[in-house]
Design a protein around this motif. Structure first.
Motif, PDB file in Angstrom:
ATOM      1  N   ASN A 332     -31.015 -22.558   0.861  1.00  0.00           N
ATOM      2  CA  ASN A 332     -31.514 -21.174   0.875  1.00  0.00           C
ATOM      3  C   ASN A 332     -30.399 -20.154   1.077  1.00  0.00           C
ATOM      4  N   ASP A 333     -29.195 -20.509   0.674  1.00  0.00           N
ATOM      5  CA  ASP A 333     -28.048 -19.626   0.887  1.00  0.00           C
ATOM      6  C   ASP A 333     -28.005 -18.521  -0.177  1.00  0.00           C
ATOM      7  N   ASN A 334     -28.779 -17.458   0.084  1.00  0.00           N
ATOM      8  CA  ASN A 334     -28.848 -16.358  -0.881  1.00  0.00           C
ATOM      9  C   ASN A 334     -27.518 -15.621  -1.001  1.00  0.00           C
ATOM     10  N   LEU A 335     -26.756 -15.637   0.087  1.00  0.00           N
ATOM     11  CA  LEU A 335     -25.475 -14.938   0.075  1.00  0.00           C
ATOM     12  C   LEU A 335     -24.502 -15.611  -0.897  1.00  0.00           C
ATOM     13  N   ALA A 336     -24.540 -16.948  -0.933  1.00  0.00           N
ATOM     14  CA  ALA A 336     -23.665 -17.676  -1.858  1.00  0.00           C
ATOM     15  C   ALA A 336     -23.976 -17.271  -3.302  1.00  0.00           C
ATOM     16  N   VAL A 337     -25.266 -17.034  -3.572  1.00  0.00           N
ATOM     17  CA  VAL A 337     -25.668 -16.632  -4.917  1.00  0.00           C
ATOM     18  C   VAL A 337     -25.159 -15.226  -5.219  1.00  0.00           C
ATOM     19  N   LYS A 338     -25.330 -14.348  -4.237  1.00  0.00           N
ATOM     20  CA  LYS A 338     -24.912 -12.960  -4.424  1.00  0.00           C
ATOM     21  C   LYS A 338     -23.401 -12.871  -4.637  1.00  0.00           C
ATOM     22  N   THR A 339     -22.649 -13.662  -3.881  1.00  0.00           N
ATOM     23  CA  THR A 339     -21.187 -13.615  -3.977  1.00  0.00           C
ATOM     24  C   THR A 339     -20.722 -13.921  -5.402  1.00  0.00           C
ATOM     25  N   VAL A 340     -21.340 -14.930  -6.009  1.00  0.00           N
ATOM     26  CA  VAL A 340     -20.950 -15.264  -7.382  1.00  0.00           C
ATOM     27  C   VAL A 340     -21.370 -14.142  -8.331  1.00  0.00           C
ATOM     28  N   MET A 341     -22.578 -13.629  -8.119  1.00  0.00           N
ATOM     29  CA  MET A 341     -23.067 -12.564  -8.996  1.00  0.00           C
ATOM     30  C   MET A 341     -22.167 -11.326  -8.907  1.00  0.00           C
ATOM     31  N   ASP A 342     -21.731 -11.013  -7.689  1.00  0.00           N
ATOM     32  CA  ASP A 342     -20.833  -9.869  -7.506  1.00  0.00           C
ATOM     33  C   ASP A 342     -19.523 -10.062  -8.278  1.00  0.00           C
ATOM     34  N   GLY A 343     -19.163 -11.315  -8.493  1.00  0.00           N
ATOM     35  CA  GLY A 343     -17.897 -11.592  -9.169  1.00  0.00           C
ATOM     36  C   GLY A 343     -17.986 -11.567 -10.685  1.00  0.00           C
ATOM     37  N   LEU A 344     -19.188 -11.447 -11.235  1.00  0.00           N
ATOM     38  CA  LEU A 344     -19.348 -11.503 -12.690  1.00  0.00           C
ATOM     39  C   LEU A 344     -19.125 -10.134 -13.327  1.00  0.00           C
ATOM     40  N   ARG A 345     -18.059 -10.028 -14.082  1.00  0.00           N
ATOM     41  CA  ARG A 345     -17.740  -8.788 -14.792  1.00  0.00           C
ATOM     42  C   ARG A 345     -17.350  -9.152 -16.203  1.00  0.00           C
ATOM     43  N   SER A 346     -17.746  -8.358 -17.167  1.00  0.00           N
ATOM     44  CA  SER A 346     -17.279  -8.587 -18.530  1.00  0.00           C
ATOM     45  C   SER A 346     -15.757  -8.506 -18.542  1.00  0.00           C
ATOM     46  N   LEU A 347     -15.145  -9.293 -19.412  1.00  0.00           N
ATOM     47  CA  LEU A 347     -13.682  -9.353 -19.468  1.00  0.00           C
ATOM     48  C   LEU A 347     -13.094  -7.976 -19.731  1.00  0.00           C
ATOM     49  N   ASN A 348     -13.667  -7.252 -20.691  1.00  0.00           N
ATOM     50  CA  ASN A 348     -13.154  -5.931 -21.061  1.00  0.00           C
ATOM     51  C   ASN A 348     -14.226  -4.877 -20.802  1.00  0.00           C
ATOM     52  N   PRO A 349     -13.828  -3.604 -20.739  1.00  0.00           N
ATOM     53  CA  PRO A 349     -14.842  -2.541 -20.635  1.00  0.00           C
ATOM     54  C   PRO A 349     -15.813  -2.670 -21.804  1.00  0.00           C
ATOM     55  N   VAL A 350     -17.088  -2.408 -21.557  1.00  0.00           N
ATOM     56  CA  VAL A 350     -18.086  -2.654 -22.593  1.00  0.00           C
ATOM     57  C   VAL A 350     -18.712  -1.359 -23.079  1.00  0.00           C
ATOM     58  N   ASN A 351     -19.428  -1.489 -24.180  1.00  0.00           N
ATOM     59  CA  ASN A 351     -20.062  -0.356 -24.808  1.00  0.00           C
ATOM     60  C   ASN A 351     -21.552  -0.389 -24.472  1.00  0.00           C
ATOM     61  N   VAL A 352     -21.882  -0.135 -23.218  1.00  0.00           N
ATOM     62  CA  VAL A 352     -23.293  -0.145 -22.814  1.00  0.00           C
ATOM     63  C   VAL A 352     -23.838   1.277 -22.939  1.00  0.00           C
ATOM     64  N   SER A 353     -25.051   1.407 -23.471  1.00  0.00           N
ATOM     65  CA  SER A 353     -25.562   2.763 -23.702  1.00  0.00           C
ATOM     66  C   SER A 353     -25.758   3.488 -22.380  1.00  0.00           C
ATOM     67  N   LYS A 354     -25.251   4.706 -22.343  1.00  0.00           N
ATOM     68  CA  LYS A 354     -25.376   5.538 -21.141  1.00  0.00           C
ATOM     69  C   LYS A 354     -26.738   6.224 -21.158  1.00  0.00           C
ATOM     70  N   GLU A 355     -27.239   6.487 -22.364  1.00  0.00           N
ATOM     71  CA  GLU A 355     -28.565   7.095 -22.459  1.00  0.00           C
ATOM     72  C   GLU A 355     -29.623   6.033 -22.719  1.00  0.00           C
ATOM     73  N   ILE A 356     -30.817   6.321 -22.234  1.00  0.00           N
ATOM     74  CA  ILE A 356     -31.927   5.377 -22.355  1.00  0.00           C
ATOM     75  C   ILE A 356     -33.060   6.070 -23.098  1.00  0.00           C
ATOM     76  N   ASP A 357     -33.634   5.403 -24.095  1.00  0.00           N
ATOM     77  CA  ASP A 357     -34.798   5.961 -24.783  1.00  0.00           C
ATOM     78  C   ASP A 357     -36.092   5.491 -24.122  1.00  0.00           C
ATOM     79  N   THR A 358     -36.095   4.229 -23.693  1.00  0.00           N
ATOM     80  CA  THR A 358     -37.316   3.656 -23.122  1.00  0.00           C
ATOM     81  C   THR A 358     -36.991   3.003 -21.797  1.00  0.00           C
ATOM     82  N   ASN A 359     -37.603   3.532 -20.750  1.00  0.00           N
ATOM     83  CA  ASN A 359     -37.382   3.060 -19.398  1.00  0.00           C
ATOM     84  C   ASN A 359     -38.555   2.220 -18.961  1.00  0.00           C
ATOM     85  N   LEU A 360     -38.317   0.952 -18.679  1.00  0.00           N
ATOM     86  CA  LEU A 360     -39.424   0.073 -18.330  1.00  0.00           C
ATOM     87  C   LEU A 360     -39.233  -0.454 -16.921  1.00  0.00           C
ATOM     88  N   PHE A 361     -40.342  -0.663 -16.248  1.00  0.00           N
ATOM     89  CA  PHE A 361     -40.305  -1.209 -14.893  1.00  0.00           C
ATOM     90  C   PHE A 361     -41.299  -2.367 -14.856  1.00  0.00           C
TER      91      PHE A 361
END
Ligand code: C2O
Length: 571
Positions: A332-361
């Motif tokens: 149940n070590d949730n922190l171990a999971v978070k630590t790895v997730m915090d370390g995940l970054r795309s290799l290079n800067p990415v082209n993610v859309s800054k604007e959103i047309d459809t916001n879903l929850f």
């Protein structure tokens, strides 16, 4: 000239047929076509002192590796020689204009019935790395799975030092019961599933289990080298930690996208996730354990707590020596999971859309439904004599009995609706809300509801875990797209305090939404078709934790879904 080219293609396809091991493959260059012949067959296997029939591809467990290069065309002829309905899904392949070949049963196709054949065809557009294929009918993927390895184009190097060797590590779960029957029994009981009888690494449980002393996978390594391990979680119902004794893992790729190198002692993978790690053999000569153990973030769930072990054995190690144990985090070590997730970054800067047309929850979680059975003892084994279900936005997905893609394409009415809600129908404290407590009735509605998106829509989805039964990390998978994971956190999502990374977020196809938390994903709906989004824990999928996006055609041929293949299976 033409004849030479044909000869070359034939040679290549022969290579494809014969290349099924886990070692290094050197491909000739160029954009080419890879042919594979998949025969769905049953096979008798003995594991854990039990002999049973399992469903396989070509009598192999795990199944054959699909090798290709970026931009290649892949053609897989699947012939069903078993009595079970089957389909194959190419998990993480974005299926550009080839939704018909995606594979989820009753979503993009009817199952391939006994004796029938269907040929999957797709191009691996702008993708390279490790993915997996698996059956996408009932629980068959428990044994019907294998790796997909996509090499970069000829002459394009890896963004890291070329490894001395590479190996595939498929994590799995093994069941002594027939999986099709098991699913039926669990659903009929109204309660939760039993744990797997064993975890496996490349099909082998390893020495911690009964009768498995010699049923162990092993990699022989040479000191002073760097190895690339393509780690894939092909399990059914569990998320897992993976570690190697005394060795660091450097993550370089996740879900077939490069990441900034991140060094860690262990990784966590939900089913459907893939992680490439570099491992350097810089330790004293010896025999080391590779271990796969449970990550169980939900409360009150029975799970397999014995680890699968494989060996990472140095040249010159005493063969019968005891393997040095690997340190796995506690279940149940949730922190171990978070630590790895915090370390995940795309290799290079990415082209993610800054604007959103459809916001879903979308909320994701389990439900306890009212018992409607005359024999509650048998059929309503959840808390308060209820029946377990799972849902998104509190709508439990009902699988239709025809293919939704066909219904949509051929305009056949009556099998689905287009009213999947953009936000939950009721707002309450999602994380801390108990099942059906006053004043909240948290029972789910049933429906085959879809969300229709215009071609090119820039979409953001906030995935919010609920605690209706128990909070839990859910590996949410989207077909047809990869998405940027621009944010995540614990508790109920709050736009005021949420932190977003729009610079170098990881690009994934499956996101483990943090237990009792949320994740924000973004993608552009530029691939027409009918695309499943679901929890990749198989039992949650059976319970209805899914929904469907319909992405409309855009303009012109390059934005339009072609017509269905002639051999598309009938229901
Ligand atoms: Cu790997 Cu719909 O799943």
């Amino acid at each position: 000239m033409a004849n030479l080219a044909t000869l070359f293609t034939v040679l290549l396809s022969l290579l494809c047929y014969s290349q099924t091991g886990f070692g290094l493959v050197q491909w000739p260059g160029g954009t080419s076509t890879r042919f594979y012949d998949f025969k769905v067959q049953t096979m008798r296997v003995t594991k854990l002192c039990n002999t049973k029939e399992i469903v396989t591809i070509n009598g192999m467990f795990p199944g054959p590796v699909v090798y290709a290069q970026e931009d290649d065309r892949v053609i897989v002829k699947v012939t069903n020689e078993t009595p079970y309905n089957t389909t194959i899904h190419w998990h993480g392949i974005r299926q550009r204009l080839s939704c018909w070949s995606d594979g989820p049963s009753y979503i993009t196709q009817c199952p391939i019935q006994a004796g029938q054949t269907f040929t999957y065809e797709f191009t691996i557009v702008k993708q390279k790395g490790t993915l997996l294929w698996h059956a996408h009918v009932s629980w068959l993927r428990g044994t019907v799975y294998g790796a997909i390895v996509v090499y970069p184009k000829t002459g394009v190097p890896y963004p890291f030092k070329y490894p001395y060797e590479e190996h595939i590590i498929l994590l799995g779960e093994y069941w002594l019961k027939d999986l099709v029957q098991l699913e039926r029994q669990v659903l009929a009981s109204g309660g939760g599933p039993p744990p797997a009888n064993a975890f496996t690494i490349n099909g082998h449980p390893g020495p911690n289990y009964n009768c498995s002393k010699n049923d162990v996978y092993k990699i022989d390594v040479v000191p002073g080298k760097t190895y690339l391990l393509r780690v894939i979680n092909a399990g059914l119902n569990m998320e897992n930690f993976f570690a190697i004794a005394h060795h660091k893992l450097t993550i370089v790729e996740v879900d077939a996208e490069y990441t900034k190198p991140f060094t860690t002692d262990r990784v966590m993978l939900g089913p459907g996730q893939t992680i490439n790690v570099l491992v350097t053999t810089d330790q004293p000569i010896g025999k080391y354990s590779m271990a796969m153990g449970a990550y169980m973030s939900a409360k009150g769930v029975k799970f397999q707590n014995i680890s699968a072990i494989a060996y990472f054995q140095y040249l010159g190690a005493v063969p019968n020596s005891i393997a040095l144990p690997a340190q796995l985090p506690s279940f149940n070590d949730n922190l171990a999971v978070k630590t790895v997730m915090d370390g995940l970054r795309s290799l290079n800067p990415v082209n993610v859309s800054k604007e959103i047309d459809t916001n879903l929850f979308y909320t994701i979680g389990l439900n306890v439904q009212k018992c409607r059975s005359k024999t509650p003892k048998n059929n309503c084994q959840a808390t308060n004599n209820g029946v377990l279900a799972a849902s998104m936005n509190n709508i439990s997905f009902i699988r239709p009995n025809i293919s939704l893609l066909e219904a949509y394409y051929k305009k056949i009415n009556g099998y689905y609706t287009e009213d999947f809600p953009d936000v939950p129908l009721k707002f309450y404290d999602f994380v801390n809300g108990a099942p059906n407590n006053i004043p909240n009735d948290t029972q789910a509605l049933n429906g085959t509801r879809t969300k229709v998106l215009e071609y090119g829509t820039r979409v953001q989805v906030i995935l919010q875990d609920t605690g209706t039964v128990s909070t839990e990390n859910h590996p949410i998978h989207l077909h047809g797209f990869s998405f940027y994971v621009v944010g995540y956190g614990t508790g109920n999502y709050d736009p005021q305090t949420a932190n977003f990374n729009l610079v170098d977020p990881p690009y994934m196809n499956t996101i483990g939404v943090p237990v009792g938390g949320w994740a924000a994903i973004r993608f552009v709906a530029d691939n027409p078709g009918v695309w499943f989004m679901h929890c990749h824990l198989e039992i949650h999928l059976s319970w209805g934790l899914s929904m469907v996006f319909i992405v409309k055609n855009g303009h012109g041929e390059l934005e339009t879904l072609p017509h269905p293949p002639a051999d598309l299976p009938l229901c």
